[in-house]
Design a protein around this motif. Sequence first.
Motif, PDB file in Angstrom:
ATOM      1  N   ARG A 173       0.670  -1.203  -0.041  1.00 45.62           N
ATOM      2  CA  ARG A 173      -0.684  -0.308   0.176  1.00 45.62           C
ATOM      3  C   ARG A 173       0.887   1.187   0.115  1.00 45.62           C
ATOM      4  N   VAL A 174       2.060   1.353   0.828  1.00 48.88           N
ATOM      5  CA  VAL A 174       2.409   2.092   1.149  1.00 48.88           C
ATOM      6  C   VAL A 174       3.428   2.261  -0.691  1.00 48.88           C
ATOM      7  N   ALA A 175       4.304   1.487  -1.172  1.00 47.90           N
ATOM      8  CA  ALA A 175       4.165   2.054  -2.364  1.00 47.90           C
ATOM      9  C   ALA A 175       3.854   2.653  -3.121  1.00 47.90           C
ATOM     10  N   GLU A 176       2.284   2.148  -3.552  1.00 49.69           N
ATOM     11  CA  GLU A 176       1.488   2.349  -4.318  1.00 49.69           C
ATOM     12  C   GLU A 176       1.391   3.982  -4.247  1.00 49.69           C
ATOM     13  N   ALA A 177       1.318   4.070  -3.155  1.00 45.77           N
ATOM     14  CA  ALA A 177       1.087   5.796  -2.106  1.00 45.77           C
ATOM     15  C   ALA A 177       2.283   7.134  -3.018  1.00 45.77           C
ATOM     16  N   VAL A 178       4.024   6.351  -2.720  1.00 44.68           N
ATOM     17  CA  VAL A 178       4.481   7.137  -3.183  1.00 44.68           C
ATOM     18  C   VAL A 178       5.029   7.374  -4.229  1.00 44.68           C
ATOM     19  N   ALA A 179       4.247   6.410  -5.292  1.00 40.95           N
ATOM     20  CA  ALA A 179       5.048   6.212  -6.315  1.00 40.95           C
ATOM     21  C   ALA A 179       4.734   7.743  -7.118  1.00 40.95           C
ATOM     22  N   GLY A 180       3.922   8.603  -7.364  1.00 41.51           N
ATOM     23  CA  GLY A 180       4.420   9.978  -7.959  1.00 41.51           C
ATOM     24  C   GLY A 180       4.956  11.507  -6.783  1.00 41.51           C
ATOM     25  N   LEU A 181       5.603  10.907  -5.863  1.00 37.94           N
ATOM     26  CA  LEU A 181       5.920  11.774  -4.956  1.00 37.94           C
ATOM     27  C   LEU A 181       8.074  11.418  -5.434  1.00 37.94           C
ATOM     28  N   ASP A 182       8.138  12.701  -4.891  1.00 37.08           N
ATOM     29  CA  ASP A 182       9.768  12.406  -4.574  1.00 37.08           C
ATOM     30  C   ASP A 182      10.395  12.089  -3.220  1.00 37.08           C
ATOM     31  N   ALA A 183      11.020  11.289  -3.404  1.00 31.72           N
ATOM     32  CA  ALA A 183      11.920  11.167  -1.422  1.00 31.72           C
ATOM     33  C   ALA A 183      12.808   9.508  -2.106  1.00 31.72           C
ATOM     34  N   ASP A 184      13.550   9.832  -1.111  1.00 33.28           N
ATOM     35  CA  ASP A 184      14.498   8.836  -1.760  1.00 33.28           C
ATOM     36  C   ASP A 184      14.958   7.986   0.325  1.00 33.28           C
ATOM     37  N   LEU A 185      14.145   8.311   1.056  1.00 35.98           N
ATOM     38  CA  LEU A 185      13.567   7.400   2.466  1.00 35.98           C
ATOM     39  C   LEU A 185      12.206   7.438   2.264  1.00 35.98           C
ATOM     40  N   VAL A 186      11.611   6.403   2.723  1.00 34.07           N
ATOM     41  CA  VAL A 186       9.746   6.106   2.535  1.00 34.07           C
ATOM     42  C   VAL A 186      10.030   5.438   4.461  1.00 34.07           C
ATOM     43  N   VAL A 187       9.477   6.403   5.315  1.00 34.84           N
ATOM     44  CA  VAL A 187       9.130   5.402   6.677  1.00 34.84           C
ATOM     45  C   VAL A 187       8.250   5.307   6.833  1.00 34.84           C
ATOM     46  N   MET A 188       7.531   3.776   6.142  1.00 38.53           N
ATOM     47  CA  MET A 188       7.011   3.368   6.681  1.00 38.53           C
ATOM     48  C   MET A 188       6.236   3.267   7.780  1.00 38.53           C
ATOM     49  N   VAL A 189       5.058   3.682   8.930  1.00 34.88           N
ATOM     50  CA  VAL A 189       4.611   3.757  10.176  1.00 34.88           C
ATOM     51  C   VAL A 189       3.458   3.161  10.416  1.00 34.88           C
ATOM     52  N   GLN A 190       3.293   2.204  10.964  1.00 34.46           N
ATOM     53  CA  GLN A 190       1.943   1.167  11.028  1.00 34.46           C
ATOM     54  C   GLN A 190       0.851   2.051  11.444  1.00 34.46           C
ATOM     55  N   GLY A 191      -0.480   1.440  11.466  1.00 34.48           N
ATOM     56  CA  GLY A 191      -1.233   2.674  11.358  1.00 34.48           C
ATOM     57  C   GLY A 191      -1.791   2.201  13.299  1.00 34.48           C
ATOM     58  N   ASP A 192      -1.230   1.479  13.128  1.00 29.53           N
ATOM     59  CA  ASP A 192      -1.596   1.311  14.691  1.00 29.53           C
ATOM     60  C   ASP A 192      -0.643   1.424  15.800  1.00 29.53           C
ATOM     61  N   GLU A 193       0.071   2.212  16.563  1.00 26.85           N
ATOM     62  CA  GLU A 193       0.814   2.484  16.307  1.00 26.85           C
ATOM     63  C   GLU A 193       0.959   4.126  16.995  1.00 26.85           C
ATOM     64  N   PRO A 194      -0.105   4.500  18.414  1.00 26.88           N
ATOM     65  CA  PRO A 194      -0.070   5.268  19.000  1.00 26.88           C
ATOM     66  C   PRO A 194       0.924   6.221  19.146  1.00 26.88           C
ATOM     67  N   MET A 195       1.429   5.139  20.107  1.00 27.39           N
ATOM     68  CA  MET A 195       2.482   5.984  21.244  1.00 27.39           C
ATOM     69  C   MET A 195       3.748   6.352  20.836  1.00 27.39           C
ATOM     70  N   THR A 196       4.249   5.768  18.859  1.00 22.56           N
ATOM     71  CA  THR A 196       5.167   6.797  18.475  1.00 22.56           C
ATOM     72  C   THR A 196       5.976   8.392  19.033  1.00 22.56           C
ATOM     73  N   PRO A 239      11.555   2.636   7.997  1.00 19.82           N
ATOM     74  CA  PRO A 239      12.101   3.066   7.030  1.00 19.82           C
ATOM     75  C   PRO A 239      12.980   1.976   5.786  1.00 19.82           C
ATOM     76  N   PHE A 240      12.596   2.658   4.300  1.00 13.92           N
ATOM     77  CA  PHE A 240      12.839   1.309   2.895  1.00 13.92           C
ATOM     78  C   PHE A 240      14.109   2.928   2.620  1.00 13.92           C
ATOM     79  N   ARG A 241      14.419   2.317   2.056  1.00 19.13           N
ATOM     80  CA  ARG A 241      15.363   3.396   0.374  1.00 19.13           C
ATOM     81  C   ARG A 241      14.491   3.481  -0.691  1.00 19.13           C
ATOM     82  N   ARG A 242      14.685   4.205  -1.348  1.00 20.03           N
ATOM     83  CA  ARG A 242      12.743   4.528  -2.550  1.00 20.03           C
ATOM     84  C   ARG A 242      13.089   2.599  -3.035  1.00 20.03           C
ATOM     85  N   GLU A 243      14.098   2.664  -3.919  1.00 25.50           N
ATOM     86  CA  GLU A 243      13.828   1.977  -4.649  1.00 25.50           C
ATOM     87  C   GLU A 243      13.564   0.370  -4.361  1.00 25.50           C
ATOM     88  N   LEU A 244      14.648   0.108  -3.185  1.00 28.11           N
ATOM     89  CA  LEU A 244      13.749  -1.608  -2.446  1.00 28.11           C
ATOM     90  C   LEU A 244      12.323  -1.529  -2.254  1.00 28.11           C
TER      91      LEU A 244
END
Length: 249
Positions: free
Chosen positions: A79-102, A180-185
């Motif tokens: 889902r995150v990969a689809e979301a960022v397909a049109g965005l400019d970023a080197d690193l993409v940090v996925m934060v799960q939507g069930d972690e309110p104590m982040t 966090p993922f490097r964008r290409e991975l």
Amino acid sequence: MKTIAVIPARMGSTRFPGKPIAPLLGRTMIEHIYKRVALSKTLHATYIATCDDEIREVAENFGATVIMTADTHERASDRVAEAVAGLDADLVVMVQGDEPMTHPDMIDAAVQPFGQDPGLGCVNLVRRIDQESDFRDTNTIKVVMDRFNNALYMSRQPVPTVAKAGFAQTAAYKQVCIIPFRRELLFEYTRLQPTPLEQLESVDMMRLLEHGHTVRMVPTEFNTQAVDTEADLARVAKLMADDPLLSRY
């Protein structure tokens, strides 16, 4: 490196339907996550990725930028990969939507290794499990690591074994879902064939491990609690009630 965060969220949780918009200390859970993540000094932008109009409406009302995705994704990483397909970023940090104590410092710590290792493609936070009930809980993803803090295996079952030493004497760790993922991975992840252990364990990272990729585990001292059930939400409400970070958003 341009770094963005994406919070994948959906209404259709089997254990707690609608949990992203469940009320928590006067706000929805997804609002707490979004605003805490956005406090990170490392990030250039924060987004919510969802396939549900209910989440979109709630998120836009508290000022979040929302990216709508397909409703067919089984893995949050897809889902995150689809979301960022049109965005400019080197690193993409996925934060799960069930972690309110982040905590925003957790984002900063998870991203730091990329500046030290140009070949690194993915990082997870990890924390020692201090309660045996969490170790036995199948909602908690356990991690076994090598001597260099790279993941060897992740499971919802209690690993490693405590048969010889007992829980108190065994170093048991859990995944903390700031990834966090490097964008290409991240985009390579979506092209990789889903793997048997990924499907058996229902753990995103097993796809990378089974295809031979390194997942670096970074320890954190922040004691977070993911929300998988309504009982978890009640537990989190008590833990967060006196959190000084609440005054910053």
